[in-house]
Write a protein that holds these residues in place. Structure first.
Motif, short mmCIF file in Angstrom:
data_model
loop_
_atom_site.label_atom_id
_atom_site.label_comp_id
_atom_site.label_asym_id
_atom_site.label_seq_id
_atom_site.Cartn_x
_atom_site.Cartn_y
_atom_site.Cartn_z
N VAL A 165 0.84 -1.20 0.00
CA VAL A 165 0.00 0.00 0.00
C VAL A 165 0.88 1.25 0.00
O VAL A 165 1.82 1.37 0.79
CB VAL A 165 -0.93 0.00 1.23
CG1 VAL A 165 -1.82 1.25 1.21
CG2 VAL A 165 -1.78 -1.27 1.26
N TYR A 166 0.58 2.17 -0.89
CA TYR A 166 1.32 3.43 -0.93
C TYR A 166 0.34 4.60 -0.93
O TYR A 166 -0.80 4.50 -1.40
CB TYR A 166 2.23 3.51 -2.15
CG TYR A 166 1.52 3.60 -3.48
CD1 TYR A 166 1.32 4.82 -4.11
CD2 TYR A 166 1.04 2.45 -4.12
CE1 TYR A 166 0.66 4.92 -5.33
CE2 TYR A 166 0.38 2.53 -5.34
CZ TYR A 166 0.20 3.77 -5.95
OH TYR A 166 -0.45 3.85 -7.15
N GLY A 167 0.78 5.70 -0.37
CA GLY A 167 -0.07 6.88 -0.30
C GLY A 167 0.58 7.93 0.58
O GLY A 167 1.68 7.73 1.09
N ILE A 168 -0.11 9.03 0.77
CA ILE A 168 0.43 10.12 1.57
C ILE A 168 -0.48 10.35 2.77
O ILE A 168 -1.67 10.64 2.62
CB ILE A 168 0.54 11.41 0.74
CG1 ILE A 168 1.61 11.21 -0.33
CG2 ILE A 168 0.89 12.61 1.63
CD1 ILE A 168 1.85 12.42 -1.19
N ALA A 169 0.10 10.22 3.96
CA ALA A 169 -0.62 10.54 5.19
C ALA A 169 -0.73 12.05 5.30
O ALA A 169 0.12 12.79 4.79
CB ALA A 169 0.11 9.95 6.39
N HIS A 170 -1.76 12.52 5.99
CA HIS A 170 -2.00 13.97 6.05
C HIS A 170 -0.84 14.73 6.67
O HIS A 170 -0.58 15.89 6.34
CB HIS A 170 -3.30 14.26 6.81
CG HIS A 170 -3.21 14.02 8.29
ND1 HIS A 170 -2.74 14.96 9.16
CD2 HIS A 170 -3.52 12.94 9.03
CE1 HIS A 170 -2.76 14.47 10.40
NE2 HIS A 170 -3.22 13.24 10.34
N ASP A 171 -0.10 14.09 7.57
CA ASP A 171 1.02 14.76 8.23
C ASP A 171 2.37 14.38 7.61
O ASP A 171 3.43 14.69 8.17
CB ASP A 171 1.03 14.43 9.72
CG ASP A 171 1.08 12.92 9.98
OD1 ASP A 171 1.09 12.15 9.01
OD2 ASP A 171 1.09 12.53 11.17
N MET A 172 2.31 13.72 6.43
CA MET A 172 3.53 13.29 5.72
C MET A 172 4.41 12.40 6.59
O MET A 172 5.63 12.39 6.46
CB MET A 172 4.33 14.50 5.23
CG MET A 172 3.61 15.35 4.20
SD MET A 172 3.31 14.48 2.63
CE MET A 172 4.96 14.42 1.94
N SER A 173 3.80 11.64 7.49
CA SER A 173 4.55 10.80 8.43
C SER A 173 4.98 9.48 7.80
O SER A 173 5.78 8.75 8.38
CB SER A 173 3.71 10.52 9.68
OG SER A 173 2.51 9.84 9.33
N ARG A 174 4.45 9.16 6.63
CA ARG A 174 4.79 7.89 5.99
C ARG A 174 5.49 8.15 4.66
O ARG A 174 5.08 9.00 3.89
CB ARG A 174 3.50 7.09 5.71
CG ARG A 174 2.65 6.77 6.95
CD ARG A 174 3.17 5.56 7.66
NE ARG A 174 2.31 5.20 8.76
CZ ARG A 174 1.47 4.16 8.76
NH1 ARG A 174 1.39 3.39 7.70
NH2 ARG A 174 0.73 3.89 9.81
N SER A 175 6.56 7.41 4.43
CA SER A 175 7.19 7.47 3.12
C SER A 175 6.62 6.34 2.26
O SER A 175 5.84 5.52 2.72
CB SER A 175 8.70 7.34 3.24
OG SER A 175 9.32 7.53 1.98
N ASN A 176 6.98 6.32 1.00
CA ASN A 176 6.58 5.24 0.11
C ASN A 176 7.55 5.21 -1.06
O ASN A 176 8.42 6.09 -1.18
CB ASN A 176 5.13 5.40 -0.36
CG ASN A 176 4.91 6.73 -1.08
OD1 ASN A 176 5.49 6.99 -2.13
ND2 ASN A 176 4.08 7.59 -0.50
N ILE A 177 7.45 4.21 -1.90
CA ILE A 177 8.43 4.04 -2.96
C ILE A 177 8.47 5.23 -3.91
O ILE A 177 9.54 5.64 -4.39
CB ILE A 177 8.21 2.71 -3.73
CG1 ILE A 177 9.39 2.45 -4.67
CG2 ILE A 177 6.87 2.72 -4.46
CD1 ILE A 177 9.43 1.05 -5.24
N VAL A 178 7.33 5.84 -4.17
CA VAL A 178 7.29 6.98 -5.09
C VAL A 178 8.06 8.16 -4.50
O VAL A 178 8.92 8.75 -5.17
CB VAL A 178 5.83 7.40 -5.39
CG1 VAL A 178 5.80 8.68 -6.23
CG2 VAL A 178 5.10 6.27 -6.12
N LEU A 179 7.78 8.51 -3.27
CA LEU A 179 8.46 9.64 -2.63
C LEU A 179 9.95 9.37 -2.46
O LEU A 179 10.79 10.26 -2.63
CB LEU A 179 7.82 9.95 -1.27
CG LEU A 179 6.35 10.37 -1.28
CD1 LEU A 179 5.88 10.68 0.13
CD2 LEU A 179 6.13 11.58 -2.18
#
Length: 299
Positions: A165-179
């Motif tokens: 699962v990839y996406g952007i948390a509202h507080d940018m607390s999670r990274s993901n492969i795209v970022l």
């Protein structure tokens, strides 16, 4: 429909809360451990703290709110942490599920439980809902054990299996492969990206929609809810670089054997989503469309 979500502060929880609030037709109870970190006024929903490893809390909170549907997203999802902290993993991923099932038995709630492609060994992917499970990590073992609790229960239930699962948390607390790829290539960092593992990357918003479709229809059984593209992480990185028009000279194709990880990863999973498309009307975006959504959210 009165919906109670566990793990509401997490990435999927956030997306579910937003989706349900935007629909405006359902009564929502968001629950998580600790304070409410959602960026929404509690005028439109109820927030309640819950520690899913505490049986008394789980039974009390669900009994108090009497939901029609419980969407159980809370879990330990870090694969290496699960391998190291096995007791904590079992408490969060198995014992907690038994408490939620017990609460649903007492209240008559329909339970939607989130599971994973890591219940498979990755030798014969992609997998449909009838494929035989054979986990190769403790995380996968715990998620399969939780599924078995549902199989043996007397409640009405559904399992949504998902992948990467990839996406952007509202507080940018999670990274993901795209970022990660975007930032690394922009900064000229040398990165190695695996090209011998197959996944079907899942946009968090699409997973939330799939979960809502199951909940709204009270669709019983197992459903694969993932992206529709089967890609290696290296192919995902190439798509990301192409989208942002980034130079890939510092990006190296690698195989999994060059990385040291505590827990084993299944080499080739990916999920087949034909059943969800046919039965639920599920229609996920492509990986490139997912990148575009992330860009819009970042801006």
């Amino acid at each position: 429909m009165r919906v109670l979500i566990t793990g509401a502060n997490g990435l999927l929880g956030q997306k579910l809360v937003k989706l349900i609030l935007d629909k405006g037709t359902d009564e929502l109870i968001a629950t998580a451990r600790g304070d409410n970190r959602l960026p929404y006024s509690e005028d439109n929903y109820t927030y309640d703290q819950i520690d899913i490893t505490d049986r008394g809390q789980v039974l009390s909170v669900i009994k108090t709110h009497q939901p029609d549907v419980v969407i159980h997203t809370a879990a330990m999802t870090n694969v290496d942490q699960s391998e190291i902290e096995q007791e904590a993993c079992w408490k969060q991923n198995v014992d907690a599920v038994s408490y939620v099932i017990e609460a649903c038995e007492q209240t008559g709630a329909f339970l939607l439980h989130l599971s994973t492609d890591f219940i498979f060994d990755g030798e014969d992917g992609p997998y449909d809902e009838l494929a035989s499970a054979n986990p190769i990590s403790y995380y996968g073992e715990s998620k399969l054990a939780a599924e078995k609790l549902l199989f043996e229960s007397k409640i009405k239930w559904s399992i949504a299996r998902t992948v990467l699962v990839y996406g952007i948390a509202h507080d940018m607390s999670r990274s993901n492969i795209v970022l990660w790829v975007k930032k690394s290539l922009e900064e000229g960092k040398e990165i190695k990206v695996v090209d011998d593992q197959l996944r079907s990357p899942t946009l968090a918003e699409d997973l939330a929609i799939g979960c809502y479709l199951i909940a709204d229809q009270r669709a019983e059984g197992i459903y694969n809810i993932s992206g529709k593209d089967l890609l290696t992480p290296y192919e995902m990185a190439l798509e990301t670089a192409k989208f942002f028009q980034l130079d890939i000279k510092t990006m190296e194709r690698a195989d999994a054997s060059t990385f040291t990880q505590t827990a084993k990863r299944p080499p080739k999973t990916g999920l087949l989503i034909n059943k969800a498309i046919k039965d639920l009307g599920y229609s996920p975006r492509s990986f490139v469309e997912g990148i575009a959504i992330l860009v819009k959210q970042m801006s």
